[in-house]
Motif scaffolding. Structure first.
Motif, short mmCIF file in Angstrom:
data_model
loop_
_atom_site.label_atom_id
_atom_site.label_comp_id
_atom_site.label_asym_id
_atom_site.label_seq_id
_atom_site.Cartn_x
_atom_site.Cartn_y
_atom_site.Cartn_z
N MET A 169 0.81 -1.21 0.00
CA MET A 169 0.00 0.00 0.00
C MET A 169 0.85 1.26 0.00
O MET A 169 0.40 2.30 -0.43
N ALA A 170 2.07 1.16 0.48
CA ALA A 170 2.92 2.34 0.53
C ALA A 170 3.28 2.82 -0.87
O ALA A 170 3.40 4.02 -1.11
N ASP A 171 3.42 1.88 -1.82
CA ASP A 171 3.75 2.30 -3.17
C ASP A 171 2.57 3.01 -3.84
O ASP A 171 2.77 3.96 -4.59
N GLU A 172 1.34 2.58 -3.56
CA GLU A 172 0.18 3.29 -4.10
C GLU A 172 0.08 4.70 -3.51
O GLU A 172 -0.27 5.64 -4.21
N PHE A 173 0.40 4.83 -2.22
CA PHE A 173 0.36 6.15 -1.62
C PHE A 173 1.37 7.07 -2.29
O PHE A 173 1.06 8.22 -2.61
N MET A 174 2.58 6.59 -2.51
CA MET A 174 3.61 7.43 -3.11
C MET A 174 3.30 7.77 -4.57
O MET A 174 3.58 8.87 -5.03
N LYS A 175 2.70 6.82 -5.31
CA LYS A 175 2.32 7.12 -6.68
C LYS A 175 1.22 8.18 -6.72
O LYS A 175 1.25 9.09 -7.55
N GLY A 176 0.26 8.07 -5.82
CA GLY A 176 -0.79 9.09 -5.74
C GLY A 176 -0.24 10.43 -5.31
O GLY A 176 -0.64 11.48 -5.83
N PHE A 177 0.69 10.42 -4.37
CA PHE A 177 1.31 11.66 -3.91
C PHE A 177 2.12 12.29 -5.03
O PHE A 177 2.11 13.51 -5.21
N ALA A 178 2.82 11.47 -5.81
CA ALA A 178 3.61 11.99 -6.94
C ALA A 178 2.68 12.60 -7.99
O ALA A 178 2.98 13.67 -8.55
N LEU A 228 -0.24 13.89 -7.45
CA LEU A 228 -0.76 15.13 -6.87
C LEU A 228 0.28 16.24 -6.93
O LEU A 228 -0.05 17.39 -7.28
N MET A 229 1.52 15.93 -6.64
CA MET A 229 2.57 16.95 -6.64
C MET A 229 2.91 17.42 -8.06
O MET A 229 3.03 18.62 -8.31
N ALA A 287 -4.49 11.19 -7.86
CA ALA A 287 -4.53 10.92 -6.42
C ALA A 287 -5.71 10.02 -6.06
O ALA A 287 -5.56 9.07 -5.29
N LEU A 288 -6.88 10.29 -6.63
CA LEU A 288 -8.04 9.45 -6.33
C LEU A 288 -7.85 8.02 -6.82
O LEU A 288 -8.27 7.07 -6.15
N TRP A 329 -5.14 6.39 -4.39
CA TRP A 329 -5.48 6.38 -2.97
C TRP A 329 -6.82 5.73 -2.69
O TRP A 329 -7.04 5.26 -1.57
N VAL A 330 -7.72 5.69 -3.66
CA VAL A 330 -9.05 5.15 -3.41
C VAL A 330 -9.36 3.95 -4.31
O VAL A 330 -9.69 2.87 -3.81
N LEU A 331 -9.29 4.12 -5.61
CA LEU A 331 -9.76 3.09 -6.52
C LEU A 331 -8.92 1.82 -6.52
O LEU A 331 -9.46 0.71 -6.45
N ILE A 332 -7.60 1.94 -6.59
CA ILE A 332 -6.75 0.76 -6.61
C ILE A 332 -6.80 -0.01 -5.28
O ILE A 332 -6.97 -1.23 -5.28
#
Length: 90
Positions: free
Chosen positions: A1-10, A12-13, A68-69, A72-75
């Motif tokens: 899950m940490a990789d999905e968070f970082m991909k979403g954060f990237a 977003l940034m 981000a969605l 962070w949400v769909l995947i």
């Protein structure tokens, strides 16, 4: 899950910084007035490159939102749903 968070954060940034850069160029009429949310220049004064930049500004905005969605949400939701259905069928 940490990789999905970082991909979403990237997403977003990258989308947010891209939108902010172009919005700073086209939506900031003066430093004393509205910044990043000011009115766009009139359409008749825009060149082809200005129009392309405004299109790219909108693309960056929606990339940030949907990127981000998605990560962070769909995947994670699809992963949990797949895991739940695998446990239920076994």
């Amino acid at each position: 899950m940490a990789d999905e968070f970082m991909k979403g954060f990237a997403a977003l940034m990258v989308g947010g910084l891209g939108w902010m850069t172009i919005a700073g160029w086209y939506r900031t009429p003066s430093f004393e007035g509205a910044q990043l949310i000011g009115e766009l220049p009139p359409a008749e004064s825009l060149t082809v490159f200005d129009s392309a930049a405004l299109l790219l500004m909108d693309a960056f905005f929606w990339f940030a939102v949907f990127g981000a969605l998605t990560f962070w949400v769909l995947i994670p939701l699809a992963s949990e749903l797949r895991e739940y259905l695998d446990e239920r069928s076994a």
